[in-house]
Scaffold this motif. Structure first.
Motif, PDB file in Angstrom:
ATOM      1  N   ALA C 195       0.433  -1.953   0.040  1.00 23.23           N
ATOM      2  CA  ALA C 195       0.047  -0.208  -0.217  1.00 23.23           C
ATOM      3  C   ALA C 195       0.545   1.622  -0.528  1.00 23.23           C
ATOM      4  CB  ALA C 195      -0.854  -0.219   1.283  1.00 23.23           C
ATOM      5  N   TYR C 199       0.997   4.309  -2.639  1.00 23.22           N
ATOM      6  CA  TYR C 199       1.209   5.448  -2.186  1.00 23.22           C
ATOM      7  C   TYR C 199       2.446   6.133  -2.641  1.00 23.22           C
ATOM      8  CZ  TYR C 199       1.222  10.291   0.880  1.00 23.22           C
ATOM      9  OH  TYR C 199       1.208  10.744   1.367  1.00 23.22           O
ATOM     10  N   SER C 251      -7.291   7.577  -8.152  1.00 22.76           N
ATOM     11  CA  SER C 251      -8.517   7.212  -7.838  1.00 22.76           C
ATOM     12  C   SER C 251      -7.541   5.111  -8.212  1.00 22.76           C
ATOM     13  CB  SER C 251      -9.575   7.486  -8.642  1.00 22.76           C
ATOM     14  OG  SER C 251      -9.365   7.283  -9.800  1.00 22.76           O
ATOM     15  N   SER C 254      -5.620   4.286  -5.076  1.00 21.87           N
ATOM     16  CA  SER C 254      -6.214   4.667  -3.443  1.00 21.87           C
ATOM     17  C   SER C 254      -7.347   3.897  -3.487  1.00 21.87           C
ATOM     18  CB  SER C 254      -7.061   6.272  -3.176  1.00 21.87           C
ATOM     19  OG  SER C 254      -7.656   6.074  -4.392  1.00 21.87           O
ATOM     20  N   ARG C 255      -8.124   3.093  -4.164  1.00 20.88           N
ATOM     21  CA  ARG C 255      -9.093   2.111  -4.625  1.00 20.88           C
ATOM     22  C   ARG C 255      -8.307   0.618  -4.207  1.00 20.88           C
ATOM     23  NH1 ARG C 255     -13.167   3.292  -8.295  1.00 20.88           N
ATOM     24  NH2 ARG C 255     -13.165   5.466  -7.379  1.00 20.88           N
ATOM     25  N   ARG C 257      -5.563   0.423  -2.291  1.00 26.14           N
ATOM     26  CA  ARG C 257      -4.775   1.297  -1.211  1.00 26.14           C
ATOM     27  C   ARG C 257      -6.341   0.647  -0.018  1.00 26.14           C
ATOM     28  NH1 ARG C 257      -3.046   5.391   0.216  1.00 26.14           N
ATOM     29  NH2 ARG C 257      -3.708   7.047  -1.376  1.00 26.14           N
ATOM     30  N   GLU C 258      -7.261   0.839  -0.733  1.00 22.90           N
ATOM     31  CA  GLU C 258      -7.957   0.754   0.706  1.00 22.90           C
ATOM     32  C   GLU C 258      -8.487  -1.058   0.734  1.00 22.90           C
ATOM     33  OE1 GLU C 258     -12.292   2.684  -0.251  1.00 22.90           O
ATOM     34  OE2 GLU C 258     -10.516   4.332   0.012  1.00 22.90           O
ATOM     35  N   LYS C 259      -8.532  -1.648   0.379  1.00 21.93           N
ATOM     36  CA  LYS C 259      -8.562  -3.503  -0.157  1.00 21.93           C
ATOM     37  C   LYS C 259      -7.544  -3.641   0.647  1.00 21.93           C
ATOM     38  CE  LYS C 259     -11.159  -4.610  -4.102  1.00 21.93           C
ATOM     39  NZ  LYS C 259     -11.266  -5.608  -5.443  1.00 21.93           N
TER      40      LYS C 259
END
Lengths: 258, 278, 261
Positions: C195, C199, C251, C254-255, C257-259
């Motif tokens: 992640a 970033y 986008s 970050s999607r 990374r959220e997972k």
């Protein structure tokens, strides 16, 4: 005097919060509202000062309709109604005195309060209110340095500084331990008796309700199912309000006074 | 037992295929990346010969250049001033953006109540605006301001001031969204007007955090301001560019030394203040 | 009672006044230092307005010319992030107190990291351009150092918060350092590490897009070219294209990374 006339509240999702409530509360009464969570206790209380809007009916305070009040008129009416919350709702980062003084915002022009030009008299009223709940010495401490019970007393002092005629307390002791619970309830009772402020409290401890209230109101699914003096509120009545037997955790039990 | 085994087999297959696909994807990505880059190895080999000279120069800084008039210290001071003024301008201008972008505010004080109940339009728009501001690199913003006010430190101030609204506004809006809304209810119940609710319930809660975020951005902006001069917007970047172009490694060393020390000190100081604030 | 209020309030007011005065002096000093001149902004406003209005409509045809430099920017970002990530692995482990209990090791690794992170990214790029000459290689070198700093800082902080249970059990079964890292640290820290790499890639793309302004390859070179020759419509195409690329990458990343987290 607070009068509910055919008050009904329906939430946007269709749930009925209050169902045809007709009620009159006289000056100086110490009313306790009981009922299961979700029965509409909080909605009832918050409709009095219009933190919640009602869908139908009208609520009158000393003969004036708060339901119809707007803008400055509404604020003027709210000024006379103090409110005490479960989570105290103090600004934790500022001093106790500033929190209590904020109860007086309704008395002065917005500009004056924004500039912090509180009259000396207001500071005196605030300190006097703190004395009344026995935490005068904490006036210049930050609110978050105080224990939960002390914070709740600050919020009572805020309502006192407001010179309210009515105090609404929404589960004022739900976040407190049994000992401080009694201290806070004692404060509320004493203020009710000494100053004659009408007090309406939501509680879920039934023994406290009996001990402190002069009148008990039972709500069930938004309907008024009991309204009478404490003496009439027997265990059977409570079972009726709750629709089942009273559980142990609905009683605070005996606590030795410290 | 046998059923679970049967079920496990295709699952395992699926995972292997997935892994294989990822491997192929990355292999392709790297082949594409490396083969596409035009690398002139000869030139690099040649330039690597001067590494010695460069390092020797950087580690023997020209001390006189630090102190002299219009030297490193003078320019570094301008860099700090650019960062301070730029951050302050942004910290002030970001306040309305922060409130616009916070969804709890747009819900409480809806401009279009009917729409707002279904979708937080105002906060959505506010967040998009902040995002776009943040995406515009400050160097480009600086170049645009240079067109207007000339190649001066003031252009740097304006660039930092505009660009920083993006991040500061975003952090502000998060602070507003995370605050305790109880006091707002309490002041409303006391008969407070909207402004009084804002002043007595919101401001005391978010102000220390706002300061802290502005300081944090100031730390970042000191770094940013130290390169603005490379496009002509004042500060230490300008002498750095000249020193680099002239391969004057002793001067590069002097500038690097001062930049690193100043950035380090600012980080320490600001970090200590921020710890006390929140 | 009034005396009492005064007495208690005075110290905080005094401190406030001092801070206020110091800040006021600093601002006046800075305002003069940067030769701030609102007049020049008002006077120069027509030029800025012309620039912005001159950008419309963007020169869409120019898109073909900038596709290659943009791809070069992406290549720089991909390669640099990869190198930075690989370099960060040993330093992450060296800086984590639960992997290397020896404070001498962790402290020196951290000091080195702090040092790297104090150098502004474009300053690095400038140095590498001066050294390696104008071109993408300087960009890769600068961005490698840059992403290395970001990833290592975030990664060692997250390694220090992993569950100590598996670490203890690996020590208990007598594992050596390599086994300890491979079986107790890596499985726990991997998702967070990936992640952070993503970033860093996002930040890297943004930075790489303007590297060209100091001569380090990619789309930034075209940007300064078009600006210097007053071709604002072409410049608009570059700016818009860059914004789109950055927003799309942000986008997607970050999607993912959220997972992961």
């Amino acid at each position: 005097m607070i009068e509910f006339k055919k008050v009904r509240k329906v939430y946007p999702n269709g749930t009925v919060g209050l169902d045809n409530i007709n009620l009159t509360i006289h000056p100086g009464e110490f009313v306790i509202i009981v009922g299961l969570s979700g029965a509409g206790k909080s909605t009832l209380l918050r409709s009095i000062n219009r933190l919640h809007e009602i869908s139908e009916g009208e609520i009158l305070i000393d003969g004036k309709s708060i339901t119809a009040a707007k803008g400055a008129g509404l604020r003027r009416m709210r000024r006379d109604i103090g409110m005490i919350f479960q989570n105290f709702n103090l600004v934790k980062r500022v001093s106790v005195l500033r929190n209590v003084l904020s109860g007086r915002v309704g008395y002065h022009s917005t500009l004056r309060t924004l500039l912090g030009l509180w009259p000396k008299k207001d500071v005196e009223i605030a300190l006097e209110a703190l004395s009344r709940v026995n935490i005068r010495e904490k006036a210049y401490a930050r609110a978050d340095e105080l224990s939960g019970g002390q914070q709740q007393r600050v919020s009572i002092a805020r309502a006192l500084a407001q010179e309210a005629k009515i105090i609404l307390a929404d589960e004022p002791v739900a976040s407190l331990d049994p000992l401080t619970t009694r201290q806070v309830m004692d404060d509320l009772k004493r203020i009710n008796q000494e100053l004659g402020i009408t007090t309406i409290v939501n509680l879920h401890f039934l023994d406290l309700a009996r001990e402190y209230g002069t009148r008990i109101i039972g709500l069930r699914a938004g309907k008024l199912v009991f309204d009478g003096p404490v003496e009439e509120a027997t265990d059977d009545v409570f079972s009726e309000i709750y629709g089942r037997k009273i559980k142990k955790d609905e009683l605070l039990g005996d606590v030795e006074e410290a | 037992m046998s059923q679970t085994q049967q079920a496990a087999a295709p699952k395992k297959m699926g995972r292997m295929i997935k892994t294989a696909l990822w491997l192929i994807f990355f292999a392709a990505l790297y082949i594409w990346s490396f083969t596409g880059l035009e690398v002139e190895w000869k030139k690099i080999m040649e330039s690597l010969k001067i590494v010695n000279k460069m390092l020797a120069g950087i580690f023997t800084p020209e001390w006189g250049f630090i102190w002299e008039d219009e030297g490193v210290l003078d320019n570094m001071l301008v860099t700090l001033e650019i960062a301070l003024l730029g951050t302050t301008i942004a910290a002030i201008l970001a306040v309305p953006f922060g409130f616009l972008a916070a969804n709890n505010m747009s819900k409480r004080y809806p401009i279009l109540p009917f729409v707002e109940a279904r979708f937080p339009v105002i906060s959505w728009i506010g967040k998009r605006i902040l995002n776009v501001i943040r995406t515009m690199p400050e160097l480009i913003v600086a170049i645009i301001f240079i067109v207007g006010v000339g190649p001066t430190a003031f252009a740097g101030v304006l660039a930092i001031g505009l660009h920083s609204i993006g991040l500061i506004g975003k952090l502000y809006s998060e602070a507003i969204e995370n605050m305790d809304e109880g006091p707002m209810e309490a002041i409303t119940a006391c008969g407070g007007s909207r402004l009084q609710v804002l002043w007595f319930a919101v401001v005391p809660q978010v102000l220390p955090e706002f300061f802290s975020f502005a300081l944090y951005k100031f730390e970042i902006n000191v770094r940013a301001a130290s390169i603005l001069g490379m496009v002509g917007a004042g500060g230490i970047g300008t002498p750095l560019l000249f020193a680099l172009k002239g391969h004057d490694w002793h001067r590069v060393g002097a500038i690097l030394l001062v930049v690193i020390i100043v950035v380090f000190l600012i980080d320490m100081l600001s970090g200590a203040i921020r710890k006390r604030l929140v | 009672m009034a005396a009492e209020t005064k007495q208690i309030k005075t110290p905080s007011k005094l401190r406030f006044t001092i801070i206020f005065l110091v800040m006021a002096v600093l601002y006046v000093f800075s305002w003069r230092g940067v030769e701030a001149d609102i007049g020049s902004l008002i006077e120069g406003w027509p030029y800025i307005r012309d620039l912005i209005t001159g950008m419309w409509p963007p020169n869409w045809k120019y898109f073909e010319r900038i596709l290659d430099p943009m791809l070069e920017t992406l290549r720089i970002a991909i390669i640099a992030t990869t190198f930075g990530a690989i370099l960060s692995i040993p330093f992450t482990l060296l800086a984590s107190r639960n992997v290397f209990p020896n404070t001498w090791v962790t402290n020196s690794a951290r000091s080195f990291l702090n040092f790297v992170r104090t150098i502004p990214d474009l300053l690095l790029a400038g140095i590498f351009v001066a050294l390696l000459g104008i071109g993408p290689v300087a960009g890769v070198a600068a961005m490698t150092v840059f992403t290395f700093g970001i990833i290592t800082k975030l990664a060692y902080e997250s390694v220090e918060t992993i569950d100590p249970g598996p670490l203890e059990s690996m020590t208990a079964v007598g594992a050596n350092k390599w086994q300890f890292i491979a079986f107790a640290v890596v499985p726990q820290a991997l998702p967070a590490f990936v992640a952070y790499v993503l970033y860093a890639f996002e930040i890297c793309v943004r930075a790489a897009a303007i590297l060209g302004l100091v001569g380090a390859g990619g789309i930034g070179i075209m940007l300064s070219e078009t600006l210097e020759t007053f071709q604002y419509q072409k410049m608009a195409t570059i700016v818009l294209f860059t914004l789109v690329i950055v927003i799309v990458i942000d986008s997607i990343s970050s999607r993912i990374r959220e997972k992961l987290l």
